[in-house]
Scaffold this motif. Sequence first.
Motif, PDB file in Angstrom:
ATOM      1  N   GLU A 269       0.984  -1.277   0.022  1.00 46.01           N
ATOM      2  CA  GLU A 269      -0.208   0.044   0.258  1.00 46.01           C
ATOM      3  C   GLU A 269       0.582   1.192  -0.247  1.00 46.01           C
ATOM      4  N   ALA A 270       2.286   0.686  -0.181  1.00 45.72           N
ATOM      5  CA  ALA A 270       2.976   2.017  -0.152  1.00 45.72           C
ATOM      6  C   ALA A 270       3.081   3.531  -1.117  1.00 45.72           C
ATOM      7  N   GLY A 271       2.782   4.685  -0.745  1.00 45.11           N
ATOM      8  CA  GLY A 271       2.704   5.558  -1.741  1.00 45.11           C
ATOM      9  C   GLY A 271       1.879   6.636  -1.597  1.00 45.11           C
ATOM     10  N   ALA A 272       1.430   7.739  -2.360  1.00 46.68           N
ATOM     11  CA  ALA A 272       1.357   9.145  -1.880  1.00 46.68           C
ATOM     12  C   ALA A 272      -0.550   8.716  -1.334  1.00 46.68           C
ATOM     13  N   ILE A 273      -0.447   9.649  -0.377  1.00 47.17           N
ATOM     14  CA  ILE A 273      -1.771   9.781   0.241  1.00 47.17           C
ATOM     15  C   ILE A 273      -2.729  10.917  -0.425  1.00 47.17           C
ATOM     16  N   GLU A 274      -3.374  10.077  -1.091  1.00 43.10           N
ATOM     17  CA  GLU A 274      -4.634  11.420  -1.867  1.00 43.10           C
ATOM     18  C   GLU A 274      -5.714  11.695  -0.778  1.00 43.10           C
ATOM     19  N   CYS A 275      -5.564  13.342  -0.782  1.00 45.02           N
ATOM     20  CA  CYS A 275      -6.776  13.627  -0.610  1.00 45.02           C
ATOM     21  C   CYS A 275      -8.442  13.786  -0.869  1.00 45.02           C
ATOM     22  N   ARG A 276      -9.222  13.117   0.134  1.00 47.15           N
ATOM     23  CA  ARG A 276     -10.763  12.340   0.104  1.00 47.15           C
ATOM     24  C   ARG A 276     -11.556  12.793   0.971  1.00 47.15           C
ATOM     25  N   PRO A 277     -12.837  13.218   0.300  1.00 50.37           N
ATOM     26  CA  PRO A 277     -13.768  13.654   1.193  1.00 50.37           C
ATOM     27  C   PRO A 277     -13.783  12.362   2.387  1.00 50.37           C
ATOM     28  N   PRO A 278     -14.542  13.196   3.619  1.00 49.31           N
ATOM     29  CA  PRO A 278     -14.755  12.232   4.488  1.00 49.31           C
ATOM     30  C   PRO A 278     -15.811  11.274   4.550  1.00 49.31           C
ATOM     31  N   PRO A 279     -15.728  10.270   5.597  1.00 50.60           N
ATOM     32  CA  PRO A 279     -17.319   9.448   5.008  1.00 50.60           C
ATOM     33  C   PRO A 279     -18.534  10.542   5.786  1.00 50.60           C
ATOM     34  N   ARG A 280     -19.624   9.950   4.181  1.00 51.83           N
ATOM     35  CA  ARG A 280     -20.887  11.147   4.848  1.00 51.83           C
ATOM     36  C   ARG A 280     -21.722  10.177   6.177  1.00 51.83           C
ATOM     37  N   ASP A 281     -20.750   9.092   6.547  1.00 49.92           N
ATOM     38  CA  ASP A 281     -22.107   8.850   7.948  1.00 49.92           C
ATOM     39  C   ASP A 281     -21.228   9.227   8.762  1.00 49.92           C
ATOM     40  N   ARG A 282     -20.360   9.428   8.637  1.00 53.59           N
ATOM     41  CA  ARG A 282     -19.436  10.504  10.016  1.00 53.59           C
ATOM     42  C   ARG A 282     -19.296  11.814   9.989  1.00 53.59           C
ATOM     43  N   VAL A 283     -19.154  12.465   8.944  1.00 50.67           N
ATOM     44  CA  VAL A 283     -18.845  14.165   8.610  1.00 50.67           C
ATOM     45  C   VAL A 283     -19.744  14.631   8.239  1.00 50.67           C
ATOM     46  N   ILE A 284     -20.198  15.757   8.139  1.00 55.94           N
ATOM     47  CA  ILE A 284     -20.617  16.874   7.819  1.00 55.94           C
ATOM     48  C   ILE A 284     -19.961  17.749   7.102  1.00 55.94           C
ATOM     49  N   PRO A 285     -19.462  17.852   6.314  1.00 51.95           N
ATOM     50  CA  PRO A 285     -18.533  19.366   6.342  1.00 51.95           C
ATOM     51  C   PRO A 285     -18.893  20.741   6.312  1.00 51.95           C
ATOM     52  N   SER A 286     -18.132  21.621   7.078  1.00 52.49           N
ATOM     53  CA  SER A 286     -18.752  23.127   7.047  1.00 52.49           C
ATOM     54  C   SER A 286     -18.008  23.991   5.846  1.00 52.49           C
ATOM     55  N   ARG A 287     -17.124  22.856   4.963  1.00 51.54           N
ATOM     56  CA  ARG A 287     -16.055  23.549   3.948  1.00 51.54           C
ATOM     57  C   ARG A 287     -15.602  21.898   3.216  1.00 51.54           C
ATOM     58  N   TYR A 288     -15.332  22.495   2.256  1.00 54.02           N
ATOM     59  CA  TYR A 288     -14.146  21.811   1.579  1.00 54.02           C
ATOM     60  C   TYR A 288     -12.533  22.516   0.867  1.00 54.02           C
ATOM     61  N   PRO A 289     -11.684  21.465   1.037  1.00 57.95           N
ATOM     62  CA  PRO A 289     -10.836  22.260   0.241  1.00 57.95           C
ATOM     63  C   PRO A 289     -10.694  22.844  -1.334  1.00 57.95           C
ATOM     64  N   ARG A 290      -9.843  23.344  -1.476  1.00 56.11           N
ATOM     65  CA  ARG A 290      -9.910  23.920  -3.003  1.00 56.11           C
ATOM     66  C   ARG A 290     -10.130  22.747  -3.985  1.00 56.11           C
ATOM     67  N   GLY A 291     -11.121  22.258  -4.409  1.00 60.13           N
ATOM     68  CA  GLY A 291     -11.416  21.329  -5.938  1.00 60.13           C
ATOM     69  C   GLY A 291     -11.718  20.147  -5.506  1.00 60.13           C
ATOM     70  N   MET A 292     -12.180  19.948  -4.022  1.00 58.85           N
ATOM     71  CA  MET A 292     -12.274  18.932  -3.688  1.00 58.85           C
ATOM     72  C   MET A 292     -14.250  19.521  -3.623  1.00 58.85           C
ATOM     73  N   ARG A 293     -14.366  18.183  -3.637  1.00 54.58           N
ATOM     74  CA  ARG A 293     -16.450  18.179  -3.904  1.00 54.58           C
ATOM     75  C   ARG A 293     -16.847  17.134  -3.121  1.00 54.58           C
ATOM     76  N   TYR A 294     -17.578  17.263  -2.268  1.00 52.32           N
ATOM     77  CA  TYR A 294     -18.647  16.006  -1.155  1.00 52.32           C
ATOM     78  C   TYR A 294     -18.840  14.944  -1.803  1.00 52.32           C
ATOM     79  N   GLY A 295     -18.693  13.903  -2.072  1.00 55.47           N
ATOM     80  CA  GLY A 295     -18.881  12.699  -2.367  1.00 55.47           C
ATOM     81  C   GLY A 295     -18.426  12.562  -3.957  1.00 55.47           C
TER      82      GLY A 295
END
Length: 87
Positions: free
Chosen positions: A60-86
């Motif tokens: 599993e070695a490699g770069a960590i990707e930026c992913r949205p949080p799990p929908r069942d555990r987080v209700i985001p107030s905002r998102y990093p640039r370029g990321m959309r929930y889901g």
Amino acid sequence: VEGDLVRPRCGDGSLVRVPRGHVWVEGDNGPLSHDSNAFGCVPAGLVQSRVAAKILPLSEAGAIECRPPPRDRVIPSRYPRGMRYGD
């Protein structure tokens, strides 16, 4: 991120709002991680690094990707640039 609502892995299922100037940190080993699920939100000023890569297991070695949080555990107030929930 501050303002997000998070459902901790343990507890009664209630949501926790991340206060201004704080972050919610989670380890990668679920219930065995000593993280915000155990001690709550962390002042952002105490965070000294950011995860960039995973080295073990080697399969599993490699770069960590930026992913949205799990929908069942987080209700985001905002998102990093370029990321959309889901995405």
